[in-house]
Structures are given as structure tokens and as C-alpha cells.
Write a protein that holds these residues in place. Structure first.
Motif: not given
Length: 206
Positions: A39-42
Motif C-alpha cells: 500500500r505504501r510502495c510510493d
């Protein structure tokens, strides 16, 4: 790493140090952290599993034997099925009241889509110890035409672990394919479970 704090080898050659025994609840925690990473691979571009064999690791050896601990399987399923881009999964689920964090949803969800191979995956953890959740997975924009396979690991005892004597006490089971109708899939998630829904052949719903 929170149970076995032994660290003294007493000058032995290759002594067993901090050989954690991981159980079902540990596997579910690993699965949830993997969901967070997707979900937070950005902002999180890489994450590494530092210890692989024996010392606080998902694989344990004894002579010529190899034991796959419960935490091995979420990592394996993620390695095999998460690819491409992270999808924004809007999750609506029953709430569970916690003393430390207030109400939290029973379901923890992440999803990915691999355009190069036209396939995807949805990763779901049911955090409830006693309550099964029937969920509707609804795709917007593009939807898969089929679910080739579903993998699910669950159990009634959060402390259940694999051993050399019973190495398959807590392992994922492959469930049969389910139909996707009008971009929707209905799925029952047992309590204390991690489920991976694999998807293939997406079509544009617009």
C-alpha cells in the motif's frame, strides 16, 4: 523476533542462537506488514528479509531436514503473486474495538496488478480471532474475468506452529476457482486467516 532472546554460544561451533518458533499469529502479522509495504510502495521502495535460515528466520534446519515455519508462507505467496503496480483498495469492514488503538477494521487488504502479464492479486487478512467475514470484492475500471486460484491459510489456534514432527500443521491450502460476475466476487474469510485471490484476463468496464 520477540520470544527467544538467547545469544550466548558458549564458544560452540555453529550453536543454535535465537531460533524462534513462529506460529499462526506471527504469519498473519507478516502478511499484514507485506500489505502495508504494498500500500505504501510510493514511499517504501525496498524491504529486505535479513535472516533467512535458523536465526530468527522463516526456515529452520536440523541435520538434513528443512522446516518451513508459518512465516515462510506469506512471504512465498507474496513473492509469487505480487507484481506490477499497487492498486488502491477501499476497504469497508466490521470494526473491532482495541484498548490501544480504538476501533480497527477486521480486514486488512492490499492488491496489485501486473499489466505485462494481465494478471493481479488481492491479499486479505481477517484479523478476528472468532468471526468469519463474508466479503464482496468489487473491481472498478478494469475487472478480471476469472480467478484461477485462491490460497488460504487459517486456523483456530493463533499459537499453532509447524514442527519437524508435524511440518504441515499451518500451511496454505489451494481453493478452487470462483466465478467473477459483473466485476464482483463473493468470498468467505475464516477467522485468523490470510487469503490470496489470484486474478487473470482483465477487461475494461468503462
Amino acid at each position: 523476533w520477540y520470544k527467544d532472546r538467547s545469544g550466548r554460544g558458549n564458544w560452540q561451533e555453529a550453536p543454535p542462537l535465537s531460533e524462534e518458533i513462529y506460529n499462526l499469529e506471527d504469519a498473519l502479522v507478516v502478511a499484514q506488514w507485506m500489505n502495508v509495504f504494498l500500500r505504501r510502495c510510493d514511499v517504501l521502495h525496498i524491504a529486505c528479509l535479513a535472516q533467512i535460515i535458523n536465526t530468527i528466520a522463516p526456515l529452520t534446519t536440523r541435520g538434513e531436514q528443512l522446516l518451513r515455519q508459518t512465516t515462510f508462507y506469506p512471504f512465498m505467496l507474496w513473492s509469487n503473486h505480487a507484481a506490477g503496480v499497487s492498486l488502491a483498495a477501499l476497504t469497508l469492514a466490521p470494526q473491532h474495538e482495541t484498548r490501544a488503538f480504538g476501533p480497527v477494521p477486521l480486514l486488512d487488504v492490499a492488491a496489485s496488478y501486473d499489466a505485462a502479464n494481465d494478471c493481479g492479486a488481492v491479499f486479505l487478512v481477517n484479523r478476528s480471532e472468532h468471526e468469519a467475514v463474508t466479503t464482496e470484492i468489487i473491481w472498478s475500471g478494469g475487472a478480471p474475468t476469472q480467478v484461477p486460484a485462491i490460497y488460504q491459510m487459517s486456523g483456530s489456534d493463533p499459537k499453532a506452529a509447524n514442527t519437524f514432527e508435524q511440518p504441515r500443521g499451518v500451511v496454505p491450502q489451494q481453493l478452487g476457482a470462483l466465478p467473477v460476475r459483473d466485476g464482483q466476487l463473493s468470498l468467505r474469510l475464516p477467522p485468523l486467516s490470510f487469503t490470496v485471490v489470484t486474478t487473470a484476463t482483465y477487461v475494461d468496464k468503462q
